[in-house]
Design an enzyme around this catalytic site. Sequence first.
Site, short mmCIF file in Angstrom:
data_model
loop_
_atom_site.label_atom_id
_atom_site.label_comp_id
_atom_site.label_asym_id
_atom_site.label_seq_id
_atom_site.Cartn_x
_atom_site.Cartn_y
_atom_site.Cartn_z
N HIS A 83 0.96 -1.21 -0.21
CA HIS A 83 0.11 -0.01 -0.19
C HIS A 83 0.91 1.37 0.09
CE1 HIS A 83 -3.51 2.50 1.07
NE2 HIS A 83 -2.51 3.29 1.74
N GLU A 84 1.89 1.19 1.10
CA GLU A 84 2.72 2.52 1.01
C GLU A 84 3.64 2.58 0.00
OE1 GLU A 84 2.02 4.57 3.10
OE2 GLU A 84 0.59 3.41 4.21
N HIS B 189 1.85 4.53 -2.67
CA HIS B 189 2.06 6.14 -2.50
C HIS B 189 3.32 6.56 -2.90
CE1 HIS B 189 -1.83 6.33 -0.56
NE2 HIS B 189 -1.60 5.76 0.57
#
Length: 379
Positions: free
Chosen positions: A32-33, A36
């Site tokens: 998920h990170e 980003h």
Amino acid sequence: MESVPLISGLWDNGLIYIIPFLFVLTIIVFFHELGHFLVGRWCGIKALAFSVGFGPELAGFTDRQGTRWKLAAIPLGGYVKFLGDENAASVPDHGAVDRMSEAERVEAFPAASVGRRAATVAAGPIANFLLAIVIFAGVAFFNGRVVGDPVIAGVEPDSPAAEAGFEPGDRVVSADGEEIAYFSDLQRYVAAQGENPINFVVERDGRQVDLTVTPRMETRTDEFGNSFTLPIVGLRADNTTAGFRVEELGVVQSLEYGVSQTWFVTARTVEFIGQVVTGRQSADQIGGPIRIAQVSGQVSTIGIAALLNLAALLSVSIGILNLLPIPMLDGGHLLFYAFEAVRGRPLSEQVQEVGFRIGLALVTLLMIFAFWNDITGLV
């Protein structure tokens, strides 16, 4: 002396839950990170920190671009902090941006165009969906897919299927006009319909018969003692090796399967959230870290493939959760950016601050509610 075996047993049992839980959560949070981070870097935004976990740093290093990669002590999430962020929730620090030099401001997140900021924020949940596709596809490619023909081996007495006239030996051809190729297709279709009537076409003794059945919501318990509520019609498959087989899939077929599984889980999760909001589903099925750890430990006893599939399921859930239009979550940031794109300028700092405070309160309440469900579930 009796306390020593007791402590040893608690430690061993704790590891059964903790290790699979950390394995699953770390994979989900990292990707998920990473979504980003990668899109932010592609958009020219400088990342100051990439953290898996919160709190004190346990280990880490700094890369050539000045990003601090670290593993933190509290493994219940993670964050990427970009230049110009006030905190790990990407609340913009406009004062800090105003004090930056022109060269620094070019790389600051709040100073980036609304399109680049939106792309960076959306990349996290998108990475969760892509991770789920890859996991589902990878497990199917290496293990094959267990399939069974949609032939009814048994009909539960007094069930909706019995009332509708199903008989053992019926082969389900279609449901509401959709072709049913495998018994899993039948299960998935019923699960998605709730208590809505379903028009089936079955093949019986060489002829086609039309049957209409209305699923009934029932609470069932799995092999680990976990309770869940789902639509039931009362049809049983032939669970022997004669009824099911392993179907090998190629790369393209595996990817198609990964996409279809991810779409199915996404649709079911969104539907469940809608049913909770409207009161058609009980909110006590919402769980937090304790329940995730419990289920991770239980599933890990089945095998690594089952644990990876659980990671895919949770990855979809995390992706959907982060897209909810709640400030502090990715969806809340995207909502603010949508207003900015329409208005041609950002919302005022005061409005954003109020929004973030409301979002923090909502997220905190959700966490407390999930922990409460976890605790009462254990009791």
